[in-house]
Scaffold this motif. Structure first.
Motif, PDB file in Angstrom:
ATOM      1  N   GLU A  54       0.830  -1.202   0.000  1.00  0.00           N
ATOM      2  CA  GLU A  54       0.000   0.000   0.000  1.00  0.00           C
ATOM      3  C   GLU A  54       0.869   1.257   0.000  1.00  0.00           C
ATOM      4  O   GLU A  54       0.364   2.359   0.178  1.00  0.00           O
ATOM      5  CB  GLU A  54      -0.905   0.003   1.240  1.00  0.00           C
ATOM      6  CG  GLU A  54      -2.230  -0.699   1.041  1.00  0.00           C
ATOM      7  CD  GLU A  54      -3.096  -0.007  -0.003  1.00  0.00           C
ATOM      8  OE1 GLU A  54      -3.456   1.166   0.187  1.00  0.00           O
ATOM      9  OE2 GLU A  54      -3.397  -0.641  -1.031  1.00  0.00           O
ATOM     10  N   ALA A  55       2.157   1.104  -0.191  1.00  0.00           N
ATOM     11  CA  ALA A  55       3.085   2.233  -0.137  1.00  0.00           C
ATOM     12  C   ALA A  55       2.727   3.311  -1.163  1.00  0.00           C
ATOM     13  O   ALA A  55       2.327   3.010  -2.292  1.00  0.00           O
ATOM     14  CB  ALA A  55       4.509   1.735  -0.393  1.00  0.00           C
ATOM     15  N   PHE A  56       2.863   4.568  -0.759  1.00  0.00           N
ATOM     16  CA  PHE A  56       2.659   5.675  -1.698  1.00  0.00           C
ATOM     17  C   PHE A  56       3.432   6.897  -1.204  1.00  0.00           C
ATOM     18  O   PHE A  56       3.729   7.038  -0.021  1.00  0.00           O
ATOM     19  CB  PHE A  56       1.174   6.018  -1.851  1.00  0.00           C
ATOM     20  CG  PHE A  56       0.521   6.540  -0.597  1.00  0.00           C
ATOM     21  CD1 PHE A  56       0.455   7.908  -0.342  1.00  0.00           C
ATOM     22  CD2 PHE A  56      -0.012   5.660   0.330  1.00  0.00           C
ATOM     23  CE1 PHE A  56      -0.147   8.386   0.815  1.00  0.00           C
ATOM     24  CE2 PHE A  56      -0.622   6.128   1.487  1.00  0.00           C
ATOM     25  CZ  PHE A  56      -0.690   7.498   1.730  1.00  0.00           C
ATOM     26  N   ASN A  84      -4.431   6.669  -5.297  1.00  0.00           N
ATOM     27  CA  ASN A  84      -3.083   6.096  -5.309  1.00  0.00           C
ATOM     28  C   ASN A  84      -3.013   4.865  -6.201  1.00  0.00           C
ATOM     29  O   ASN A  84      -2.405   3.842  -5.856  1.00  0.00           O
ATOM     30  CB  ASN A  84      -2.622   5.746  -3.894  1.00  0.00           C
ATOM     31  CG  ASN A  84      -2.495   6.964  -3.011  1.00  0.00           C
ATOM     32  OD1 ASN A  84      -1.975   8.002  -3.437  1.00  0.00           O
ATOM     33  ND2 ASN A  84      -2.997   6.861  -1.786  1.00  0.00           N
ATOM     34  N   THR A  85      -3.609   4.942  -7.363  1.00  0.00           N
ATOM     35  CA  THR A  85      -3.562   3.851  -8.329  1.00  0.00           C
ATOM     36  C   THR A  85      -2.350   4.023  -9.241  1.00  0.00           C
ATOM     37  O   THR A  85      -1.672   5.053  -9.220  1.00  0.00           O
ATOM     38  CB  THR A  85      -4.836   3.829  -9.178  1.00  0.00           C
ATOM     39  OG1 THR A  85      -4.965   5.077  -9.865  1.00  0.00           O
ATOM     40  CG2 THR A  85      -6.068   3.620  -8.311  1.00  0.00           C
ATOM     41  N   TRP A 198      -0.470  -3.731 -11.914  1.00  0.00           N
ATOM     42  CA  TRP A 198      -1.144  -2.444 -11.763  1.00  0.00           C
ATOM     43  C   TRP A 198      -1.914  -2.440 -10.452  1.00  0.00           C
ATOM     44  O   TRP A 198      -2.653  -3.383 -10.153  1.00  0.00           O
ATOM     45  CB  TRP A 198      -2.113  -2.207 -12.910  1.00  0.00           C
ATOM     46  CG  TRP A 198      -2.986  -0.983 -12.779  1.00  0.00           C
ATOM     47  CD1 TRP A 198      -2.582   0.313 -12.831  1.00  0.00           C
ATOM     48  CD2 TRP A 198      -4.406  -0.961 -12.590  1.00  0.00           C
ATOM     49  NE1 TRP A 198      -3.661   1.167 -12.679  1.00  0.00           N
ATOM     50  CE2 TRP A 198      -4.802   0.404 -12.535  1.00  0.00           C
ATOM     51  CE3 TRP A 198      -5.386  -1.945 -12.455  1.00  0.00           C
ATOM     52  CZ2 TRP A 198      -6.120   0.801 -12.358  1.00  0.00           C
ATOM     53  CZ3 TRP A 198      -6.702  -1.555 -12.285  1.00  0.00           C
ATOM     54  CH2 TRP A 198      -7.058  -0.196 -12.233  1.00  0.00           C
ATOM     55  N   ARG A 199      -1.714  -1.391  -9.662  1.00  0.00           N
ATOM     56  CA  ARG A 199      -2.487  -1.215  -8.434  1.00  0.00           C
ATOM     57  C   ARG A 199      -3.716  -0.382  -8.758  1.00  0.00           C
ATOM     58  O   ARG A 199      -3.601   0.746  -9.232  1.00  0.00           O
ATOM     59  CB  ARG A 199      -1.653  -0.551  -7.343  1.00  0.00           C
ATOM     60  CG  ARG A 199      -2.390  -0.512  -6.000  1.00  0.00           C
ATOM     61  CD  ARG A 199      -1.464  -0.105  -4.872  1.00  0.00           C
ATOM     62  NE  ARG A 199      -1.106   1.311  -4.919  1.00  0.00           N
ATOM     63  CZ  ARG A 199      -0.301   1.910  -4.034  1.00  0.00           C
ATOM     64  NH1 ARG A 199       0.247   1.194  -3.065  1.00  0.00           N
ATOM     65  NH2 ARG A 199      -0.020   3.199  -4.138  1.00  0.00           N
ATOM     66  N   PRO A 224      -6.395  -3.301   5.488  1.00  0.00           N
ATOM     67  CA  PRO A 224      -6.705  -2.400   4.360  1.00  0.00           C
ATOM     68  C   PRO A 224      -6.410  -3.040   3.004  1.00  0.00           C
ATOM     69  O   PRO A 224      -7.115  -2.775   2.026  1.00  0.00           O
ATOM     70  CB  PRO A 224      -5.796  -1.190   4.617  1.00  0.00           C
ATOM     71  CG  PRO A 224      -5.512  -1.225   6.088  1.00  0.00           C
ATOM     72  CD  PRO A 224      -5.485  -2.674   6.471  1.00  0.00           C
ATOM     73  N   GLU A 225      -5.376  -3.887   2.958  1.00  0.00           N
ATOM     74  CA  GLU A 225      -4.993  -4.503   1.683  1.00  0.00           C
ATOM     75  C   GLU A 225      -6.100  -5.383   1.112  1.00  0.00           C
ATOM     76  O   GLU A 225      -6.129  -5.659  -0.096  1.00  0.00           O
ATOM     77  CB  GLU A 225      -3.723  -5.338   1.864  1.00  0.00           C
ATOM     78  CG  GLU A 225      -2.475  -4.525   2.125  1.00  0.00           C
ATOM     79  CD  GLU A 225      -2.262  -4.191   3.599  1.00  0.00           C
ATOM     80  OE1 GLU A 225      -1.179  -3.701   3.955  1.00  0.00           O
ATOM     81  OE2 GLU A 225      -3.201  -4.432   4.397  1.00  0.00           O
ATOM     82  N   ALA A 226      -7.017  -5.845   1.970  1.00  0.00           N
ATOM     83  CA  ALA A 226      -8.096  -6.722   1.502  1.00  0.00           C
ATOM     84  C   ALA A 226      -9.043  -6.004   0.550  1.00  0.00           C
ATOM     85  O   ALA A 226      -9.783  -6.652  -0.197  1.00  0.00           O
ATOM     86  CB  ALA A 226      -8.875  -7.279   2.695  1.00  0.00           C
ATOM     87  N   PHE A 227      -9.034  -4.665   0.558  1.00  0.00           N
ATOM     88  CA  PHE A 227      -9.977  -3.896  -0.241  1.00  0.00           C
ATOM     89  C   PHE A 227      -9.323  -3.209  -1.437  1.00  0.00           C
ATOM     90  O   PHE A 227      -9.995  -2.516  -2.197  1.00  0.00           O
ATOM     91  CB  PHE A 227     -10.670  -2.851   0.637  1.00  0.00           C
ATOM     92  CG  PHE A 227     -11.347  -3.460   1.834  1.00  0.00           C
ATOM     93  CD1 PHE A 227     -12.543  -4.138   1.690  1.00  0.00           C
ATOM     94  CD2 PHE A 227     -10.770  -3.389   3.090  1.00  0.00           C
ATOM     95  CE1 PHE A 227     -13.167  -4.723   2.780  1.00  0.00           C
ATOM     96  CE2 PHE A 227     -11.386  -3.970   4.186  1.00  0.00           C
ATOM     97  CZ  PHE A 227     -12.588  -4.640   4.034  1.00  0.00           C
TER      98      PHE A 227
END
Length: 577
Positions: A54-56, A84-85, A198-199, A224-227
């Motif tokens: 989830e890094a940004f 953050n895609t 691709w995120r 959070p990563e689950a979503f």
């Protein structure tokens, strides 16, 4: 992979060196060991060993233009919140640096299929196809949309076309169709082409009911990563597969490499009320007449054992290690010959149904769902449940497994070494439906002793106020405390007595100390070895010590395979931990 003896240092060394009354477990070359692999099929085995990042970089993402359209950066549409895609944020690129599709190294470019077993309906994974994922796991068909991983865990949906993969992942509905040729779609196609991943958007609360996953009562909050939606090439998954793919491959590799050992495969059982018997996927083989003086390879049928591993469905909502061990004790017992297991555990057993003790052997009510614990373990066939099929739904529940008759017995001779090798991704939970009081009563009457030579004690009276309930708990030998194994968070049912609220190690102690067979001389017991994949919880280590086995921690795929082979070697050698 680190054997427990190397991890405990001086403390355990002194305990074992000062032990008295220990009898080495003997194994003879003319009687090959019997080993049951117990493979963790909890749904968390679907997860990646490390979540996708989830890094940004704060402020990096350029603003949407215009910001109101669902398909723009920052917009919210049927696909979720496009925050953050992409694949260009420096923090995200750095966090994904373990993968590079243009690297000449297959270990980094994912060009080699991780598990190409022809028995599987799909390769795990095709380097030239794209898969829908969330940050924690591949999209599971009954819980996340769009679907990728099917319920049989042997086949997957994928796409060879970047536009198709991106369109499906975004999840456009009819109202959003005019916006499909927008920023996040363009980014998705470009990212899959240039980077192989691709995120994508975040599934919002409004979308979860149909895009999933949903929070379940009595379970820890989802990360959070689950979503977060992703699209990844098979190359990414070949570099970092989910846990179940790694465990499945490692176990098959161990089965292929093992020598002079009878083997079987089991998993945790489906929800069967309180006690959930394990599911026997393959009984210990080959038969006794094909095992001596040498193992008959044709009768052993390694391909059949590997197919059994492939049949594992990793969707169990409980990690019931203790209940599965209890059921496998019944499998190794002489029930089919003299009814020994049922003589011990037919209801009503005495004393009581089995502590913990509310209301004639119940437990406290479920703090998460309100389910009553009053009738804990009270069914007439609780500990010897037969298989069943729900007539309305066709849902199959495996029953208590027993050995076959004649030469298909689990134990061929009094000299056979018997063991269960547990492969698990975490500490047990929802795993206390076992007749703890009856097991301890049998062992206390037999004068069973702990590893340090002291007598086993057990006092089930007034568990909530009893300062010394006894039983088995070795967490204090593993850099922890006995209270650490009293964990009750998201874990029900549990006992009520401090220092013994969870009974998995008590079950392992029972199997390794009780004589499970009345048809053979000597003490026909079963040892328990535990391989913790990415986990070394005190309870897992307590289980292995109580089971006269050994604990191994494996963090990498190669370590997992080596741990399984080392455990097999320890069983064959017959050494004590």
């Amino acid at each position: 992979m680190r054997p427990v003896s190397q991890r405990l240092g001086l403390t355990l060394g002194l305990v074992m060196a000062g032990a008295s009354g220990l009898v080495p477990f003997e194994s003879h070359a003319d009687s090959p060991p019997g080993v049951m692999f117990l493979l963790d099929n909890h749904e968390s085995m679907q997860d990646y060993p490390e979540y996708l990042p989830e890094a940004f970089t704060p402020g990096y993402e350029p603003p949407a233009t215009p910001a109101t359209r669902p398909g723009d950066r920052g917009g919210t549409g049927s696909g979720g919140l496009a925050l953050n895609t992409g694949c260009d944020d420096p923090a995200l690129v750095a966090a994904m640096s373990w993968f590079d599709k243009d690297s000449p190294d297959p270990a980094k470019n994912g060009s080699v299929i991780y598990d190409s077993d022809a028995d599987l309906a799909s390769p795990f994974f095709d380097p030239n196809r794209f898969y829908h994922s969330r940050g924690r796991r591949i999209n599971f068909v009954v819980e996340e949309s769009p679907a990728t991983l099917y319920p049989d865990f042997e086949s997957m949906a994928s796409s060879s076309n970047t536009l198709t993969a991106c369109y499906s992942s975004v999840g456009w509905d009819f109202n959003d169709y005019p916006y499909m040729a927008t920023q996040i779609m363009d980014d998705c196609v470009r990212c899959l082409t240039t980077r192989g991943w691709w995120r994508g958007p975040i599934v919002t609360d409004a979308l979860k009911p149909y895009q999933g996953p949903n929070q379940k009562p009595g379970e820890a909050p989802l990360p959070p990563e689950a979503f977060r939606k992703w699209v990844v090439s098979g190359r990414v998954l070949n570099v970092r597969p989910p846990k179940f793919v790694i465990a499945r491959k490692a176990l098959k590799d161990a089965i292929a490499a093992a020598s002079n050992v009878r083997m079987g495969v089991a998993t945790f059982g489906k929800d069967h009320g309180w006690y959930d018997p394990p599911e026997l996927l393959a009984s210990v083989r080959p038969s006794c007449d094909k095992s001596s003086p040498n193992i008959d390879e044709v009768a052993l049928d390694r391909p059949l054992l590997m197919k059994a591993v492939n049949k594992t469905e990793f969707r169990n909502n409980e990690r019931s290690t203790g209940e599965a061990l209890f059921g496998l004790g019944g499998y190794f017992s002489s029930q089919g010959v003299d009814g020994k297991w049922a003589n011990w555990f037919n209801q009503p057993i005495n004393p009581g149904w089995g502590w913990p003790g509310c209301c004639s052997g119940g437990t406290s009510d479920n703090p998460y769902t309100g389910e009553s614990g009053q009738n804990w373990g009270g069914a007439s066939d609780e500990w010897i449940k037969p298989k069943s099929v729900d007539p309305a739904t066709g849902y199959y529940r495996p029953g208590q497994p027993w050995e076959g008759s004649g030469t298909d017995r689990s134990v061929c001779s009094e000299s056979q070494a018997n063991a269960v090798i547990v492969v698990t991704g975490g500490r047990p939970h929802s795993d206390n439906s076992v007749p703890i009081t009856r097991m301890m009563d049998i062992l206390v009457a037999d004068g069973a002793r702990h590893a340090d030579g002291s007598l086993l004690t057990f006092d089930p009276s007034n568990p909530q106020t009893n300062p010394n309930p006894g039983g088995v708990n070795y967490c204090h030998l593993f850099g922890s405390t006995q209270q650490a194994c009293d964990y009750t968070d998201y874990n029900w049912p549990t006992g009520l007595a401090t220092t013994n609220k969870n009974f998995m190690d008590d079950v392992a102690f029972f199997l390794s100390h009780a004589d499970l067979r009345g048809d053979m001389p000597g003490n026909q017991s079963v040892r328990t070895f535990v391989v913790g994949y990415g986990d070394s919880s005190p309870m897992l280590q307590s289980i292995s010590l109580a089971g006269k086995g050994q604990f191994f921690r494996a963090d990498q795929p190669g370590e997992l395979r080596d741990a399984l082979l080392n455990a097999l070697g320890e069983v064959s050698a017959g050494s004590t931990p």
